[in-house]
Motif scaffolding. Structure first.
Motif, PDB file in Angstrom:
ATOM      1  N   LEU A   2       0.840  -1.200   0.000  1.00 48.18           N
ATOM      2  CA  LEU A   2       0.000   0.000   0.000  1.00 48.18           C
ATOM      3  C   LEU A   2       0.874   1.249   0.000  1.00 48.18           C
ATOM      4  O   LEU A   2       1.922   1.292   0.644  1.00 48.18           O
ATOM      5  CB  LEU A   2      -0.915   0.022   1.222  1.00 48.18           C
ATOM      6  CG  LEU A   2      -1.774  -1.213   1.489  1.00 48.18           C
ATOM      7  CD1 LEU A   2      -2.627  -0.996   2.731  1.00 48.18           C
ATOM      8  CD2 LEU A   2      -2.653  -1.525   0.300  1.00 48.18           C
ATOM      9  N   LEU A   3       0.408   2.272  -0.715  1.00 48.31           N
ATOM     10  CA  LEU A   3       1.097   3.555  -0.784  1.00 48.31           C
ATOM     11  C   LEU A   3       0.218   4.607  -0.125  1.00 48.31           C
ATOM     12  O   LEU A   3      -0.992   4.645  -0.347  1.00 48.31           O
ATOM     13  CB  LEU A   3       1.361   3.936  -2.242  1.00 48.31           C
ATOM     14  CG  LEU A   3       1.887   5.345  -2.519  1.00 48.31           C
ATOM     15  CD1 LEU A   3       3.288   5.533  -1.966  1.00 48.31           C
ATOM     16  CD2 LEU A   3       1.861   5.634  -4.023  1.00 48.31           C
ATOM     17  N   LEU A  16       5.078   3.525   2.578  1.00 50.49           N
ATOM     18  CA  LEU A  16       4.778   2.236   1.959  1.00 50.49           C
ATOM     19  C   LEU A  16       4.557   1.220   3.064  1.00 50.49           C
ATOM     20  O   LEU A  16       5.280   1.216   4.075  1.00 50.49           O
ATOM     21  CB  LEU A  16       5.939   1.760   1.088  1.00 50.49           C
ATOM     22  CG  LEU A  16       6.046   2.230  -0.356  1.00 50.49           C
ATOM     23  CD1 LEU A  16       7.290   1.618  -0.985  1.00 50.49           C
ATOM     24  CD2 LEU A  16       4.810   1.871  -1.157  1.00 50.49           C
ATOM     25  N   GLY A  17       3.559   0.370   2.883  1.00 47.31           N
ATOM     26  CA  GLY A  17       3.315  -0.645   3.891  1.00 47.31           C
ATOM     27  C   GLY A  17       2.716  -1.895   3.292  1.00 47.31           C
ATOM     28  O   GLY A  17       2.283  -1.915   2.134  1.00 47.31           O
ATOM     29  N   VAL A  18       2.694  -2.932   4.095  1.00 47.63           N
ATOM     30  CA  VAL A  18       2.089  -4.208   3.707  1.00 47.63           C
ATOM     31  C   VAL A  18       0.980  -4.514   4.698  1.00 47.63           C
ATOM     32  O   VAL A  18       1.179  -4.422   5.913  1.00 47.63           O
ATOM     33  CB  VAL A  18       3.123  -5.350   3.704  1.00 47.63           C
ATOM     34  CG1 VAL A  18       2.439  -6.692   3.470  1.00 47.63           C
ATOM     35  CG2 VAL A  18       4.180  -5.110   2.640  1.00 47.63           C
ATOM     36  N   ALA A  19      -0.197  -4.861   4.186  1.00 43.71           N
ATOM     37  CA  ALA A  19      -1.346  -5.137   5.034  1.00 43.71           C
ATOM     38  C   ALA A  19      -1.280  -6.554   5.572  1.00 43.71           C
ATOM     39  O   ALA A  19      -1.270  -7.525   4.807  1.00 43.71           O
ATOM     40  CB  ALA A  19      -2.638  -4.926   4.254  1.00 43.71           C
ATOM     41  N   GLY A  20      -1.214  -6.654   6.903  1.00 45.15           N
ATOM     42  CA  GLY A  20      -1.322  -7.952   7.548  1.00 45.15           C
ATOM     43  C   GLY A  20      -2.761  -8.222   7.915  1.00 45.15           C
ATOM     44  O   GLY A  20      -3.670  -7.484   7.527  1.00 45.15           O
ATOM     45  N   ASP A  58       2.873  -3.259  -8.162  1.00 42.86           N
ATOM     46  CA  ASP A  58       2.852  -3.951  -6.867  1.00 42.86           C
ATOM     47  C   ASP A  58       1.955  -3.261  -5.845  1.00 42.86           C
ATOM     48  O   ASP A  58       1.745  -3.792  -4.750  1.00 42.86           O
ATOM     49  CB  ASP A  58       4.278  -4.047  -6.301  1.00 42.86           C
ATOM     50  CG  ASP A  58       5.203  -4.831  -7.210  1.00 42.86           C
ATOM     51  OD1 ASP A  58       4.884  -5.997  -7.496  1.00 42.86           O
ATOM     52  OD2 ASP A  58       6.234  -4.266  -7.640  1.00 42.86           O
ATOM     53  N   ILE A  59       1.441  -2.073  -6.178  1.00 46.40           N
ATOM     54  CA  ILE A  59       0.615  -1.313  -5.244  1.00 46.40           C
ATOM     55  C   ILE A  59      -0.827  -1.809  -5.312  1.00 46.40           C
ATOM     56  O   ILE A  59      -1.472  -1.772  -6.363  1.00 46.40           O
ATOM     57  CB  ILE A  59       0.671   0.196  -5.559  1.00 46.40           C
ATOM     58  CG1 ILE A  59       2.106   0.706  -5.445  1.00 46.40           C
ATOM     59  CG2 ILE A  59      -0.243   0.967  -4.615  1.00 46.40           C
ATOM     60  CD1 ILE A  59       2.724   0.538  -4.072  1.00 46.40           C
ATOM     61  N   GLU A  60      -1.340  -2.275  -4.187  1.00 48.86           N
ATOM     62  CA  GLU A  60      -2.707  -2.803  -4.116  1.00 48.86           C
ATOM     63  C   GLU A  60      -3.744  -1.703  -3.891  1.00 48.86           C
ATOM     64  O   GLU A  60      -4.921  -1.864  -4.254  1.00 48.86           O
ATOM     65  CB  GLU A  60      -2.815  -3.831  -2.993  1.00 48.86           C
ATOM     66  CG  GLU A  60      -1.913  -5.042  -3.144  1.00 48.86           C
ATOM     67  CD  GLU A  60      -1.938  -5.903  -1.907  1.00 48.86           C
ATOM     68  OE1 GLU A  60      -2.884  -6.721  -1.777  1.00 48.86           O
ATOM     69  OE2 GLU A  60      -1.040  -5.748  -1.055  1.00 48.86           O
ATOM     70  N   GLY A  87      -4.310   6.024 -13.699  1.00 50.93           N
ATOM     71  CA  GLY A  87      -3.365   5.544 -14.703  1.00 50.93           C
ATOM     72  C   GLY A  87      -2.988   4.091 -14.516  1.00 50.93           C
ATOM     73  O   GLY A  87      -2.758   3.367 -15.499  1.00 50.93           O
ATOM     74  N   GLY A  88      -2.922   3.649 -13.267  1.00 48.68           N
ATOM     75  CA  GLY A  88      -2.498   2.278 -13.010  1.00 48.68           C
ATOM     76  C   GLY A  88      -3.621   1.338 -12.641  1.00 48.68           C
ATOM     77  O   GLY A  88      -3.371   0.164 -12.322  1.00 48.68           O
ATOM     78  N   GLY A  89      -4.879   1.847 -12.639  1.00 46.78           N
ATOM     79  CA  GLY A  89      -5.998   1.002 -12.251  1.00 46.78           C
ATOM     80  C   GLY A  89      -5.899   0.537 -10.810  1.00 46.78           C
ATOM     81  O   GLY A  89      -6.231  -0.604 -10.478  1.00 46.78           O
TER      82      GLY A  89
END
Length: 231
Positions: A2-3, A16-20, A58-60, A87-89
């Motif tokens: 995630l951004l 920037l992070g990752v969702a646990g 890679d951004i969700e 732009g990146g959907g």
């Protein structure tokens, strides 16, 4: 991955992070000085992704704090987030700065106030996470609202946060209701705050999403004055 972007205050931040399952793991953060947002925001995002050997693919989801705050800052952050999302959907989550402040307090009933300059405050009333309204108030009106609601008052005032609340006359007035002064929540806090919405798939429409200004810009006020329209 995630951004998150928060460009509403005198200092902007990117995270920037990752969702646990129940929390966000923060991978990287960066701060941007005032008046450098428009020039440095995109390069900072690119550098942060590169440092993690990642790309926009890679951004969700993108989390953006869409105001209230600096008109220029809000505009730059929101337009960047919308551009990347469209732009990146990439799904987009907009977070109110006042909701973020209230959520970080841990209080069940809170008036979250952000210094808006000119002796005024952006004020949001939140109870158990529910938005009861966001408005622009004078310091005197904020004190009256606090007395009427009985809520605790949390103030994000970048000119006095961490200091005695006597730096301005507005702060002196606000001191009557015994507020708690805190530092501005950053982009990493916004990621944590938005985790529930990300997990629920509760996203905003990037095409129609608007900035949460709560008041008109100086340019709009001056245009109205020149046109003879009352402000």
């Amino acid at each position: 991955m995630l951004l998150s972007l928060n460009t509403c205050g005198s200092t902007a931040s990117v995270a920037l992070g990752v969702a646990g399952a129940n929390e966000i793991q923060i991978l990287a953060t960066a701060s941007l000085a005032v008046r450098t947002y428009s020039a440095r925001l995109i390069p900072e995002i690119a550098a942060m992704l590169e440092s993690r050997h990642a790309t926009l693919r890679d951004i969700e989801a993108i989390v953006v704090v869409n105001g209230p705050g600096s008109f220029t800052g809000v505009r730059v952050g929101l337009s960047t987030a919308k551009g990347l999302a469209e732009g990146g959907g990439i799904p987009l989550i907009a977070v109110s700065r006042l909701a973020l402040l209230a959520g970080s307090s841990g209080l069940p009933h809170v008036l979250a106030a952000v210094d808006a300059g000119r002796g005024e405050y952006y004020v949001g009333e939140y109870q158990n996470g529910q938005n009861l309204g966001e408005v622009l108030l004078s310091a005197e009106e904020t004190v009256a609202a606090a007395k009427q609601s009985g809520a605790g008052v949390l103030v994000c005032d970048e000119s006095v946060a961490g200091d005695a609340p006597a730096a301005t006359s507005a702060c002196a007035v606000l001191a009557i209701c015994g507020p708690v002064y805190v530092q501005p929540p950053d982009a990493a806090e916004a990621l944590r705050f938005a985790l529930g919405r990300f997990r629920a798939g509760n996203f905003d429409d990037a095409e129609t999403l608007q900035a949460n200004y709560l008041r008109r810009s100086d340019a709009e006020v001056f245009r109205s004055a020149r046109a003879g329209v009352a402000t």
